[in-house]
Design a protein around this motif. Sequence first.
Motif, PDB file in Angstrom:
ATOM      1  N   ARG A 184      14.940 -29.973  -4.957  1.00  0.00           N
ATOM      2  CA  ARG A 184      15.557 -31.690  -3.905  1.00  0.00           C
ATOM      3  C   ARG A 184      16.657 -31.138  -3.024  1.00  0.00           C
ATOM      4  O   ARG A 184      15.999 -31.043  -1.501  1.00  0.00           O
ATOM      5  N   ALA A 185      17.554 -30.343  -3.659  1.00  0.00           N
ATOM      6  CA  ALA A 185      18.161 -29.573  -2.373  1.00  0.00           C
ATOM      7  C   ALA A 185      17.449 -28.691  -1.036  1.00  0.00           C
ATOM      8  O   ALA A 185      18.207 -28.507  -0.117  1.00  0.00           O
ATOM      9  N   ALA A 191      14.221 -19.742   2.208  1.00  0.00           N
ATOM     10  CA  ALA A 191      14.665 -19.625   0.897  1.00  0.00           C
ATOM     11  C   ALA A 191      16.712 -19.712   0.360  1.00  0.00           C
ATOM     12  O   ALA A 191      16.638 -19.029  -0.821  1.00  0.00           O
ATOM     13  N   GLU A 192      16.758 -18.362   2.036  1.00  0.00           N
ATOM     14  CA  GLU A 192      18.097 -18.092   2.035  1.00  0.00           C
ATOM     15  C   GLU A 192      19.495 -18.928   1.481  1.00  0.00           C
ATOM     16  O   GLU A 192      20.212 -18.447   1.669  1.00  0.00           O
ATOM     17  N   ALA A 193      18.404 -20.338   1.766  1.00  0.00           N
ATOM     18  CA  ALA A 193      20.238 -21.060   2.243  1.00  0.00           C
ATOM     19  C   ALA A 193      20.356 -21.442   0.109  1.00  0.00           C
ATOM     20  O   ALA A 193      21.702 -21.688  -0.370  1.00  0.00           O
ATOM     21  N   ALA A 194      19.136 -20.993  -0.739  1.00  0.00           N
ATOM     22  CA  ALA A 194      19.607 -20.896  -2.161  1.00  0.00           C
ATOM     23  C   ALA A 194      20.786 -20.335  -2.700  1.00  0.00           C
ATOM     24  O   ALA A 194      21.668 -20.764  -3.237  1.00  0.00           O
ATOM     25  N   LEU A 195      21.386 -20.091  -1.464  1.00  0.00           N
ATOM     26  CA  LEU A 195      22.246 -18.440  -1.929  1.00  0.00           C
ATOM     27  C   LEU A 195      24.167 -19.367  -1.723  1.00  0.00           C
ATOM     28  O   LEU A 195      25.130 -18.451  -2.143  1.00  0.00           O
TER      29      LEU A 195
END
Length: 207
Positions: A184-185, A191-195
């Motif tokens: 959801r976030a 994809a790099e925002a997952a870090l």
Amino acid sequence: MGSLGPDRMEPSALDDYEHPVGVEQFRKLGYEVIDMICDYMNTSKTVKVVPDVEPGYLRPLLPKTPPQQPEPWHNINSDFYTKILKGALHWQSPNFFAWFAGNRSGPSILAEMLIAVLNMIGFSWQSSPVSTELEMVMMDWLAKLCGLPDKFISNGDSSRPGGGCIQSTSSEAVLVAMLAARARAMEGQPAEAALKLVAYGSDQVGQ
């Protein structure tokens, strides 16, 4: 894995196989086990919840090597009372107040017996149609009991976003919830925002 096709083994190929415990002997032992269960249910209210054992108590009581032949039932019966119950923490006692509440009942034990005789592994619809479909119905029931909106209900329609599956443990359920929160976030994010994601936990839980 086995084949479901026309080349499967004919049932007659197993005609000469005999299990060490035949059906009628199993029937007799089953009555005995039910009596053991009922006796335990009648006394579980009065037994001491925490066993008087120390870590490592069981190993000296068991053989050092595995048995080469099936154990006679009277040995297993004796072991249950003298070795197993000796180290049992009585979760289903009304005096047990740790971790999770007692959830045993007579009907649930009978249901477990029926489940055991079918012994299905429902990892897909093909492996166990009734397991998959019953789980879907039960999850819809749960959603309705919890008052969740219709988007959480599948009604057997695979095109709907609702539905769910039963997790084996609370730890698995927490993991699935965290993965759902991460998904959801990450909606609309690179994809790099997952870090940059952070998960908070606590040791003040019953795990």
